[in-house]
Write an enzyme that holds these catalytic residues in place. Structure first.
Site, PDB file in Angstrom:
ATOM      1  N   GLU A  91       0.818  -1.214   0.000  1.00 52.32           N
ATOM      2  CA  GLU A  91       0.000   0.000   0.000  1.00 52.32           C
ATOM      3  C   GLU A  91       0.847   1.257   0.000  1.00 52.32           C
ATOM      4  O   GLU A  91       1.909   1.286   0.610  1.00 52.32           O
ATOM      5  CB  GLU A  91      -0.841   0.045   1.282  1.00 52.32           C
ATOM      6  N   CYS A 104       3.331   8.519   0.878  1.00 53.18           N
ATOM      7  CA  CYS A 104       3.683   7.637   1.988  1.00 53.18           C
ATOM      8  C   CYS A 104       3.881   6.244   1.410  1.00 53.18           C
ATOM      9  O   CYS A 104       2.959   5.678   0.829  1.00 53.18           O
ATOM     10  CB  CYS A 104       2.563   7.641   3.026  1.00 53.18           C
ATOM     11  N   CYS A 111       5.297  -6.940   8.235  1.00 48.27           N
ATOM     12  CA  CYS A 111       6.277  -6.383   9.172  1.00 48.27           C
ATOM     13  C   CYS A 111       6.437  -7.379  10.307  1.00 48.27           C
ATOM     14  O   CYS A 111       5.506  -8.095  10.643  1.00 48.27           O
ATOM     15  CB  CYS A 111       5.749  -5.051   9.722  1.00 48.27           C
ATOM     16  N   CYS A 115       3.836  -4.385  16.636  1.00 47.83           N
ATOM     17  CA  CYS A 115       3.161  -3.361  17.450  1.00 47.83           C
ATOM     18  C   CYS A 115       1.656  -3.664  17.540  1.00 47.83           C
ATOM     19  O   CYS A 115       1.018  -3.987  16.534  1.00 47.83           O
ATOM     20  CB  CYS A 115       3.375  -1.969  16.864  1.00 47.83           C
ATOM     21  N   CYS A 118      -1.041  -1.795  15.267  1.00 46.74           N
ATOM     22  CA  CYS A 118      -0.761  -1.631  13.839  1.00 46.74           C
ATOM     23  C   CYS A 118      -1.292  -2.791  12.993  1.00 46.74           C
ATOM     24  O   CYS A 118      -1.035  -3.958  13.298  1.00 46.74           O
ATOM     25  CB  CYS A 118       0.746  -1.485  13.642  1.00 46.74           C
ATOM     26  N   CYS A 332      -1.875   2.409   7.130  1.00 44.80           N
ATOM     27  CA  CYS A 332      -1.291   1.225   7.735  1.00 44.80           C
ATOM     28  C   CYS A 332      -1.905  -0.150   7.473  1.00 44.80           C
ATOM     29  O   CYS A 332      -2.496  -0.755   8.363  1.00 44.80           O
ATOM     30  CB  CYS A 332      -1.258   1.415   9.240  1.00 44.80           C
TER      31      CYS A 332
HETATM   32  N1  SAH Z   1       7.777   0.784  11.174  1.00 44.66           N
HETATM   33  C1  SAH Z   1       7.875   2.210  11.170  1.00 44.66           C
HETATM   34  C2  SAH Z   1       7.019   2.914  10.136  1.00 44.66           C
HETATM   35  C3  SAH Z   1       5.649   2.435   9.849  1.00 44.66           C
HETATM   36  S1  SAH Z   1       4.212   3.032  10.613  1.00 44.66           S
HETATM   37  C4  SAH Z   1       7.589   2.743  12.548  1.00 44.66           C
HETATM   38  O1  SAH Z   1       7.262   1.974  13.440  1.00 44.66           O
HETATM   39  O2  SAH Z   1       7.744   3.936  12.761  1.00 44.66           O
HETATM   40  C5  SAH Z   1       4.139   4.773  10.631  1.00 44.66           C
HETATM   41  C6  SAH Z   1       3.600   5.307  11.970  1.00 44.66           C
HETATM   42  O3  SAH Z   1       2.219   4.957  12.162  1.00 44.66           O
HETATM   43  C7  SAH Z   1       4.351   4.759  13.172  1.00 44.66           C
HETATM   44  O4  SAH Z   1       4.575   5.799  14.082  1.00 44.66           O
HETATM   45  C8  SAH Z   1       3.355   3.755  13.725  1.00 44.66           C
HETATM   46  O5  SAH Z   1       3.619   3.457  15.064  1.00 44.66           O
HETATM   47  C9  SAH Z   1       2.047   4.462  13.488  1.00 44.66           C
HETATM   48  N2  SAH Z   1       0.855   3.623  13.550  1.00 44.66           N
HETATM   49  C10 SAH Z   1       0.712   2.331  13.192  1.00 44.66           C
HETATM   50  N3  SAH Z   1      -0.542   1.919  13.397  1.00 44.66           N
HETATM   51  C11 SAH Z   1      -1.230   2.968  13.880  1.00 44.66           C
HETATM   52  C12 SAH Z   1      -2.588   3.182  14.288  1.00 44.66           C
HETATM   53  N4  SAH Z   1      -3.478   2.194  14.240  1.00 44.66           N
HETATM   54  N5  SAH Z   1      -2.921   4.414  14.736  1.00 44.66           N
HETATM   55  C13 SAH Z   1      -2.016   5.413  14.790  1.00 44.66           C
HETATM   56  N6  SAH Z   1      -0.730   5.278  14.417  1.00 44.66           N
HETATM   57  C14 SAH Z   1      -0.342   4.075  13.986  1.00 44.66           C
END
Ligand code: SAH
Length: 342
Positions: A91, A104, A111, A115, A118, A332
């Site tokens: 995406e 983006c 991944c 987290c 995510c 995401c």
């Molecule tokens: N792996 C990298 C980049 C990918 S995500 C990282 O962890 O930074 C980009 C941003 O979106 C990161 O700050 C991530 O923590 C955040 N993110 C992921 N899922 C999310 C969600 N459901 N709501 C808000 N932010 C989210």
């Protein structure tokens, strides 16, 4: 295995063509043709036909096809689901800001960072992307929309520093003056905080903006949502951030997803303020985007206001991320997850 020419510098393509008995200048010629829109060697009509055939036996031009495209009726944000050469999908999101068009992009299919909030990580890591597959996300959107991209954020699917070499090569390629020529200062790389890799990045001489996903004011809360917090403490992470700013002079942007009842109280804001006070940084607050798999709720409007004002009393600049493309699930991994269920 055939060589992926879109992942190569002109000098590398030159080596390839020399090995095929052609003059060195063809390296630059092929490199430039790629960025002028050639999708295969047959589109490079300035090359002799017999050479194009020979080239096709040794190398290939990777492609990405638009499998799905969603356009926001609210703000014109465009979300793409691209299908790659092996059928995997990634995406990307195109956003229009006052300061320019921002793309983006994803750096991996899936991944492995895990987290909890995510959507991209739910099914684990499938594979990392080649430099060409990151470039294609930008190039195909530009082609589709007839507009140029001036800013890139590596904030799509994947952990950029878990695909280190390919991401570094992508950054140098996308910045190449005969390629897309996008300024490194217009690129942000976001990481969940791989300490050794942040140190390596500090030494690359690439003036990109580093975004660090912090999402908690202490290790205890961070461990509840981010497995990487079990490997590195916030103290170790911030020490690496400090080394990055010392080395590059660049301000770090800390990402902080506000999750109701988890990390969004005034006490948490004070703790965060004390933690970051005096650092060359900025805090980007993101009301969490609830995903199907997990019952996280966005913070209340007033809680966001109190949180922001409290952090700012520590002389730390903050922004609350403006939500673009809310009608198309523009964040995401959600589109890919939906698509792969079909
Ligand atoms: N792996 C990298 C980049 C990918 S995500 C990282 O962890 O930074 C980009 C941003 O979106 C990161 O700050 C991530 O923590 C955040 N993110 C992921 N899922 C999310 C969600 N459901 N709501 C808000 N932010 C989210």
């Amino acid at each position: 295995m055939k060589a992926d020419v879109l992942s190569m510098f002109p000098e590398e393509i030159a080596e390839l063509v020399i090995a095929l008995g052609q003059p060195k200048y063809r390296g630059k010629q092929i490199f430039e043709a790629l960025y002028k829109g050639a999708r295969g060697f047959d589109d490079m009509t300035s090359l002799p036909k017999s050479f194009r055939e020979k080239l096709g036996e040794a190398a290939f031009v990777p492609t990405a096809d638009i499998k799905r495209k969603l356009v926001s009726a609210i703000d014109g944000t465009v979300k793409y689901l691209y299908s790659l050469h092996d059928g995997e999908t990634v995406e990307s999101v195109f956003m229009r800001y006052k300061h320019g068009n921002t793309m983006c992009i994803s750096t991996q299919v899936g991944c492995r960072m895990g987290c909890a909030f995510c959507a991209s990580t739910k099914a684990g890591l499938v594979r990392s992307l080649a430099p060409s597959e990151m470039l294609l996300q930008v190039m195909e959107a530009e082609r589709d929309l007839g507009e140029r991209v001036s800013n890139i954020v590596l904030m799509g699917m994947g952990e950029p520093l878990d695909n280190y070499d390919n991401v570094i090569k992508f950054l140098r390629l996308v910045n190449h003056e005969n390629g897309l020529n996008i300024g490194l200062r217009h690129i942000s790389l976001s990481t969940c905080g791989l300490v050794e890799k942040i140190d390596r990045l500090s030494e690359e001489g690439l003036p990109v903006t580093l975004s660090v996903s912090l999402h908690a004011p202490n290790d205890e809360i961070r461990r509840q949502t981010m497995p990487i917090a079990n490997k590195y403490s916030i103290k170790e992470l911030l020490a690496a951030c400090k080394r990055f700013t010392d080395k590059t002079g660049r301000r770090i942007s800390f990402e902080y997803a506000l999750i109701s009842g988890v990390n969004d109280s005034k006490a948490h804001a004070d703790e965060l303020g004390r933690l970051l006070s005096g650092m060359l940084c900025h805090v980007n607050l993101i009301p969490v985007n609830p995903i199907k798999e997990k019952n996280f709720q966005r913070s209340e409007k007033n809680a966001i206001k109190v949180f922001t004002e409290t952090v700012e009393t520590y002389k730390i600049s903050t922004t609350v991320r403006r939500k673009l493309g809310s009608d198309i699930n523009a964040s995401c991994g959600q589109l890919r997850a939906e698509d792969s269920k079909k």
